[in-house]
Structure formats: structure tokens, C-alpha cells
Design a protein around this motif. Sequence first.
Motif, PDB file in Angstrom:
ATOM      1  N   LEU A  76      15.673  78.646  19.849  1.00  0.00           N
ATOM      2  CA  LEU A  76      15.307  77.513  19.004  1.00  0.00           C
ATOM      3  C   LEU A  76      15.929  77.623  17.616  1.00  0.00           C
ATOM      4  O   LEU A  76      16.371  76.628  17.031  1.00  0.00           O
ATOM      5  CB  LEU A  76      13.784  77.421  18.886  1.00  0.00           C
ATOM      6  CG  LEU A  76      13.032  76.957  20.144  1.00  0.00           C
ATOM      7  CD1 LEU A  76      11.527  77.080  19.936  1.00  0.00           C
ATOM      8  CD2 LEU A  76      13.403  75.523  20.508  1.00  0.00           C
ATOM      9  N   THR A  77      15.985  78.827  17.081  1.00  0.00           N
ATOM     10  CA  THR A  77      16.620  79.034  15.780  1.00  0.00           C
ATOM     11  C   THR A  77      18.108  78.718  15.847  1.00  0.00           C
ATOM     12  O   THR A  77      18.672  78.082  14.935  1.00  0.00           O
ATOM     13  CB  THR A  77      16.399  80.473  15.295  1.00  0.00           C
ATOM     14  OG1 THR A  77      14.990  80.730  15.223  1.00  0.00           O
ATOM     15  CG2 THR A  77      17.023  80.699  13.936  1.00  0.00           C
ATOM     16  N   PHE A  78      18.747  79.137  16.931  1.00  0.00           N
ATOM     17  CA  PHE A  78      20.155  78.808  17.163  1.00  0.00           C
ATOM     18  C   PHE A  78      20.343  77.294  17.129  1.00  0.00           C
ATOM     19  O   PHE A  78      21.260  76.768  16.473  1.00  0.00           O
ATOM     20  CB  PHE A  78      20.575  79.388  18.516  1.00  0.00           C
ATOM     21  CG  PHE A  78      21.944  78.982  18.996  1.00  0.00           C
ATOM     22  CD1 PHE A  78      23.091  79.506  18.424  1.00  0.00           C
ATOM     23  CD2 PHE A  78      22.073  78.089  20.057  1.00  0.00           C
ATOM     24  CE1 PHE A  78      24.351  79.143  18.883  1.00  0.00           C
ATOM     25  CE2 PHE A  78      23.331  77.717  20.520  1.00  0.00           C
ATOM     26  CZ  PHE A  78      24.469  78.247  19.928  1.00  0.00           C
ATOM     27  N   GLY A  79      19.477  76.571  17.834  1.00  0.00           N
ATOM     28  CA  GLY A  79      19.559  75.107  17.837  1.00  0.00           C
ATOM     29  C   GLY A  79      19.313  74.508  16.473  1.00  0.00           C
ATOM     30  O   GLY A  79      19.973  73.533  16.076  1.00  0.00           O
ATOM     31  N   GLU A  80      18.354  75.070  15.741  1.00  0.00           N
ATOM     32  CA  GLU A  80      18.072  74.584  14.390  1.00  0.00           C
ATOM     33  C   GLU A  80      19.298  74.683  13.490  1.00  0.00           C
ATOM     34  O   GLU A  80      19.578  73.772  12.696  1.00  0.00           O
ATOM     35  CB  GLU A  80      16.937  75.402  13.771  1.00  0.00           C
ATOM     36  CG  GLU A  80      15.548  75.065  14.242  1.00  0.00           C
ATOM     37  CD  GLU A  80      14.506  75.848  13.461  1.00  0.00           C
ATOM     38  OE1 GLU A  80      13.882  75.261  12.555  1.00  0.00           O
ATOM     39  OE2 GLU A  80      14.326  77.045  13.744  1.00  0.00           O
TER      40      GLU A  80
END
Length: 231
Positions: free
Chosen positions: A127-131
Amino acid sequence: TAVLGDPELRAVYLGDDGILSGAKKGLVAIDCTTVTPKASAEVAEAAEKLGVSYIRAPVSGSTVLAERGELTFIVSGPKSVVDSEMPIFNTLGKSVLYVGEGEEARVMKLLINMMVAANALMVGEALTFGEKYNLDWKTMLDVIGGSIVGNTLIGYKTKPLLNRDFSPAFSIKQMEKDIDYALDAAKEVGAFAPMTGLIRQFLTAAEGLGLGEKDYFSLLLVIEKLSGINK
């Protein structure tokens, strides 16, 4: 019984005023704690000498499922005794997974929690990667949930993640205890567990950031902070 961990299990069963100190032959003792196989085996040995049937029955499921009586029991111990106690298990849970006569249930619960913790860390990383690529938070969760990597655990955690609600269903501190037990048990038999060791370091970081009482999915916040995201 359902207590915190190894010291409490030993105290409740083996202490001077513990269960076994006043136990008579024929007693059935069912313990639902997540503990090490080693501590559990100590209780099993003492119980056997007294003619006490000792059932290991750690549970899988959230506090919500516990309230609904929908827990899953991972059970080991004498099969005939387990069968005789099914009315208790059926009242508290929706399924019973019988895995053997000895400490198999303890090992199974620890390996499941190893995978649960790894899942939480990977979800946080993804999710952090996507953010960082400016993907929409809800879209990410919807697509993950509907994809090949969507699973029951992610299903339970989608709404809290959507609301960034890290109220503890199972805290960072609780997961630290279980991961420590898993690493201790792995060391006992020489099992190589590098990912579990790495997860333990992230749990330490989470506690260092004041997240010890938050849900273990707050590992996401550690990854975000290390990625320069502060919310």
C-alpha cells in the motif's frame, strides 16, 4: 483456560495453587492459549501423571468472531476426548481442525501467526508503494481484495484499513509475543526462519514508535514513515 502466554500457562496449571494441584483423574482440561510447544509439553507431562486429559486448542479468529461464536479451534490431544468435548467447541466456534495427539496444535498456531504477521507487513509495504505512485487508497484496497492475493484476513482488515483505523483486534505487543515464541520454537528444532526474524524487527520498530497497543496492521505506519509519508 485462555491466558497470555508461557509463564501464565505454567502458573495456572503447574503452580502451587494451579489447576493440577487439585486435579483428580478424569478431569478434562482444554487450553486455548498461544504458547510454545515446550511449555505446553510440560503441562501435558504433569497432566498425564495425574490421569488428566489435556487438550491443546488454540484459536484462530478476531475478537469480532469470538463475540459471534465463530472462532476456529486448532486442536490436538487424545482424539476420543476431543470428540467427547465437541459440544463445547461447537458453542464457541464454527470449526474444529484436529491435527494430532500431541503438541501439533501449538506448532500450527505459531506457523499461522508467522504467516499472518508476514501478510500484515506485506500489505503495508504494498500500500505504501502504491501511495508513493499516488494511487487512490480505496481503489487499491478494492483491487487487492478482488485479486488473486485477496484472502480472508485482508477481507477482515479492508474496512479498518480504508478508515485507517488501527484499534487493536490483536496488538503489536501481542504479535511480538507470538513471533518470539515462533522464533524460540524454530530454534529448538533448527528451522531456518529469516522472514520471521525480519518481521520481529519491524514489530520492535512499531513499538518504538508508540504503536505497541495498536493493531498489528499498524506495521503499515512504520513502512509509511520510513518512506517519508506522515499522516
